[in-house]
Design an enzyme around this catalytic site. Structure first.
Site, PDB file in Angstrom:
ATOM      1  N   THR A  14       0.351  -1.500  -0.104  1.00  0.00           N
ATOM      2  CA  THR A  14      -0.220  -0.125   0.130  1.00  0.00           C
ATOM      3  C   THR A  14       1.056   1.102   0.107  1.00  0.00           C
ATOM      4  OG1 THR A  14      -1.141  -1.212   1.264  1.00  0.00           O
ATOM      5  CG2 THR A  14      -1.757   1.390   1.335  1.00  0.00           C
ATOM      6  N   ARG A  66       1.942   7.238  -6.949  1.00  0.00           N
ATOM      7  CA  ARG A  66       0.794   8.237  -7.382  1.00  0.00           C
ATOM      8  C   ARG A  66       1.100   9.306  -7.172  1.00  0.00           C
ATOM      9  NH1 ARG A  66      -2.438   3.832  -5.133  1.00  0.00           N
ATOM     10  NH2 ARG A  66      -2.547   4.933  -2.778  1.00  0.00           N
ATOM     11  N   ASN A 109      -4.590 -11.768   2.929  1.00  0.00           N
ATOM     12  CA  ASN A 109      -3.392 -12.546   4.107  1.00  0.00           C
ATOM     13  C   ASN A 109      -5.183 -12.739   4.751  1.00  0.00           C
ATOM     14  OD1 ASN A 109      -2.801 -13.303   6.270  1.00  0.00           O
ATOM     15  ND2 ASN A 109      -0.720 -12.225   6.103  1.00  0.00           N
ATOM     16  N   CYS A 110      -6.410 -11.988   4.997  1.00  0.00           N
ATOM     17  CA  CYS A 110      -7.465 -12.757   5.303  1.00  0.00           C
ATOM     18  C   CYS A 110      -8.494 -13.615   5.404  1.00  0.00           C
ATOM     19  CB  CYS A 110      -7.990 -10.848   6.274  1.00  0.00           C
ATOM     20  SG  CYS A 110      -7.541 -10.113   7.271  1.00  0.00           S
TER      21      CYS A 110
END
Length: 813
Positions: free
Chosen positions: A14, A21, A41-42
């Site tokens: 992230t 950007r 991951n979750c």
């Protein structure tokens, strides 16, 4: 500017995307020890269980995709083995070639995450023991299940990931045992809320071994013995270690970066470490928890993503943005339950010596009269000084996520329980109630702070010496009969004014009902009748019964070490089975529906009933014992309990002479009439023969709503003008207020889905309750038989005495 990032997945990836950007010219290099740079991951447990069928859906971005879109140098299978903060370099080990090299940086981001805790146990390195942190771990577990088809699994640790694995292993057809060192699963919850999860796991056939530790593992042929501290050994085909995680800070520590008191990397408000050109984020850092005013370890994906954005902006804009802290808002799916928490639990507040008040409330996911309303339990913690909201926990089957988000925003903004009352939510019957459970939590807390009610918690009541208190169950007789707190006296709230002489003024009075509302009403009545030492049980019997139940399988193990299994629903194709839909009904509604149909079937036939009242299991067991029915199984799916009951041969167990029940209804007060039919239906549901003798004013209760024209003398007409024309016109014995009281009572009963008087009367007739109208009273008052309900027996005192002769209970109302 050259920026290096150690670690991908949520935080590192992230940050890299945000940096690009914001700055097209920056040189960005991301090092990832594993093969995958950005994945969900979750979602790993749900691929193992088959909920997510396509493995590729777990990957948010591939290396090629990330590079192509963001022009970032992604180096997977590259482990950073050292950080030189003075030289501003990192040492990188290429896991593919075995070579090492040095890379310089202007700014460095550390996002090394957390690592699973693995205690030093004997046999820990057995190939059948797994942990789940990344995609390779997931592939190993999935591959083992597909190849070896295990039948049993032991999950060690009852945290969020552990219970997600429990569900997904169960979905894969594996019998699961959970071993948890603490006295509950889901550590962010307080015990009473976790007990709801315990109850649900039990209903799903999961075996819980609470307050139990593992001492080691021993191979035993094709299976593995899991050795427990209390001497029991569990046979398992596989084991999942999910004891918890700790920050992976070896690299940071060796680089001389300052660590916090809890072992995580210490950062300031800008997510900067002790070295100004090194930033850190995610599970590896200690974050400020504004609720307790201290730093904490809170490994959650949401905060990690927010921190990554702030880090990227601060690197490019010279520390303009502060991270406000993390309050620990989390949610997990445990089979059909959604389990959520935010802010501080009572355990944490006690540990930090922060004074707080706790309140439990129970509601529904949406308006109760709209189909499929499912139970929702809420606990909040707040400051006794100013009502500041400190924590909230929500457990239910639907709508949990939006409620916990509302609580979280109030806590995040430093709001109070008064803000909960003012929360403006989107309302329509399929989605909420006019007074949302979040509002209700605020209203109840407001009553507590303004001393309109004193509360007692379930654990405080459990410790009370019953000789020093007078406990009143304000529920109906049927509810009390199906389960109650030991030593309590049943005085329904509608009868409490007429039974004040039974309530001592020299003892502490503890009131309770199903969820707290009727107890609160009784509390207000007693305070205005001179009672001072009174307490209402927070959360009512629902919280108390759930929290005091023993869910640990350790207390259900035979000497052979084999656990007793809870029966589950089976298919019975060769038996007559009647289906009953009692969803949305409150106690005793489901039991009344069960009894009504039970009387219509023959021995050996079965009833299948669906109920949304989560306490139905205890009611069903109590009713079955009374009538001699056999519960063949019970299961909970999507918040709907489905139970199968088989009718047993009556034989010699028909209703014995002397075991009948009779009632005399002398009053035409609405509340007394309600009490009469609640008692009558409860007795009838238990298989008793019930007769009700209506005399004088009581005859008004059984008048027809639409009566035929009948000829009457002058006195008969006068009585007709002055008396209630039917049950719809009955008034309350107290607080009638010119008819407003009875209208309010009926409105509240309808809103709470409690049967009306007319429904209770029809249920009584359907259950075989005999209605006898006093002929002498009819003559005196000018009431004709045609004005009364159909199928009424007209009789005198002799008729009543005949029934009373064969009864062991006679009530005058």
């Amino acid at each position: 500017m050259k920026i290096l990032i150690i670690g991908g997945v949520a935080g590192g990836a992230t940050a890299a995307a945000r940096l690009r950007r914001m700055d097209e010219d920056a040189e960005i290099i991301l090092f990832e020890r594993g093969e995958y740079v950005s994945y969900a991951n979750c979602g790993l447990p749900y691929y193992i269980g088959g909920t997510i069928s396509e493995r590729d859906r777990l990957f948010v971005q591939t290396v090629d995709g990330f590079t192509g879109r963001f022009n970032i140098d992604i180096r997977v299978k590259s482990e950073v083995t050292g950080i030189g903060t003075k030289s501003k370099t990192v040492t990188v080990h290429n896991l593919t070639t075995g070579d090492s090299y040095i890379e310089s940086y202007d700014k460095l981001i550390v996002s090394t995450g957390a690592e699973p805790i693995k205690p030093p146990l004997t046999g820990l390195h057995d190939s059948r023991i797994f942990s789940l942190r990344n995609v390779p771990d997931m592939d190993k577990i999935k591959g083992y299940i597909d190849q070896h088809k295990p039948k049993t699994a032991v999950v060690i640790g009852g945290g969020f990931i552990g219970l997600e694995m429990v569900e997904n292993l169960h979905d894969a057809g594996i019998k699961v045992f959970v071993v948890e060192k603490g006295n509950q699963v889901m550590a962010p919850l307080d015990y009473a809320m976790a007990a709801i999860v315990h109850q649900h796991l039990k209903q799903k056939g999961v075996s819980l071994y609470l307050e139990e530790g593992v001492t080691g593992f021993e191979p035993d042929g094709d299976s593995l013995k899991v050795l427990l501290e209390k001497g029991v050994a569990l046979d398992a085909d596989m084991v999942i270690l999910s004891i918890g995680v700790r920050p992976e800070t070896k690299l940071a520590k060796e680089a001389g970066l300052e660590l916090g008191s809890l072992g995580g990397i210490k950062v300031n408000d800008y997510m900067q470490t002790s070295e100004e050109d090194v930033y850190a984020l995610g599970d590896a850092v200690e974050v400020f928890n504004p609720v307790i005013g201290k730093y904490a370890l809170i490994p959650l994906a949401g905060p990690a993503n927010k921190q990554a954005r702030i880090v990227a902006d601060n690197i490019l804009e010279n520390n303009k943005y502060k991270y406000a802290g993390t309050i620990g808002t989390s949610i997990a799916k445990v089979f059909d339950l959604a389990v959520a928490a935010t802010g501080a639990s009572s355990k944490l507040l006690d540990r930090e010596n922060i004074s707080h008040v706790t309140s439990y409330t129970h509601g529904s996911s949406h308006a109760g009269y709209y189909p499929d309303a499912l139970p929702l339990s809420v606990k909040i913690n707040f400051s006794p000084a100013d009502g500041k909201l400190l924590g909230a926990q929500v457990v239910g089957f639907d709508g949990v996520d939006k409620r916990i988000d509302l609580f979280a925003q109030v806590i995040k903004k430093g709001g109070t329980i008064y803000d909960l009352q003012e929360v403006e939510h989107a309302y329509a019957p399929p989605y909420s109630s006019a007074k949302d459970p979040v509002n209700m939590a605020g209203f109840v807390a407001d009553n507590i702070l303004k001393k309109k009610v004193n509360i007692i918690q379930w654990d405080e009541l459990k410790k009370q010496d019953k000789r020093d208190v007078f406990i009143i169950d304000t529920r109906t007789a049927e509810e009390h009969q199906f389960g109650h707190i030991a030593g309590s006296v049943n005085i329904p709230v509608d009868e409490i004014r007429s039974r004040l002489p039974e309530i001592p003024k020299d003892k502490k009075i503890i009131l309770y009902c199903a969820v707290g509302l009727r107890g609160y009403i009784a509390y207000r009545i007693l305070t205005q009748h001179g009672y001072n030492d009174i307490f209402n049980l927070s959360g009512g019997y629902k919280t108390y019964s759930c929290a005091t139940e023993d869910y640990s399988a350790l207390n259900k193990v035979s000497t052979s070490g084999k656990e007793e299994n809870t029966p589950v629903i089976q298919q019975f194709s060769n038996m007559k089975t009647i289906a009953i839909d009692a969803c949305g009904l409150q106690c005793p509604g489901p039991i009344m529906q069960l009894k009504k149909n039970y009387d219509q079937i023959e021995a050996g036939d079965r009833l299948e009933i669906k109920v949304t009242d989560q306490a139905f299991g205890e009611d069903l067991n109590g009713w079955s014992r009374m009538v001699g029915a056999k519960v063949l199984g019970m299961e909970n799916s999507g918040g709907v309990i489905t139970a199968v009951v088989e009718k047993q041969p009556v034989g010699e167990k028909s209703v014995a002479r002397g075991d009948n029940k009779t009632l005399i209804v002398f009053s035409d007060d609405l509340d007394r009439a309600l009490a009469s039919f609640v008692i009558a239906n409860g007795a009838a549901a238990s298989g008793k023969k019930v007769s009700i003798f209506f005399t004088f004013w009581g005859l008004n209760v059984i008048k027809k709503l639409k009566k035929p024209a009948v000829k009457k003398d002058f006195m008969g007409k006068m009585f007709g003008l002055m008396l209630p024309s039917s049950s719809k016109k009955l008034s309350l014995s107290k607080m009638n207020m010119g008819g407003m009281g009875s209208k309010m009572m009926r409105m509240i009963m309808k809103d709470k889905r409690i049967d009306s008087l007319e429904s209770l009367m029809q249920q009584a007739k359907d259950n075989g309750v005999e209605f006898i109208a006093c002929s002498m009273s009819m003559d005196v008052m000018g009431i004709k038989k045609e004005e009364l309900m159909d199928d009424i027996t007209i009789g005198g005192v002799a008729a009543y005495l005949d029934r009373a002769e064969n009864a062991n209970v006679n009530l005058f109302i």
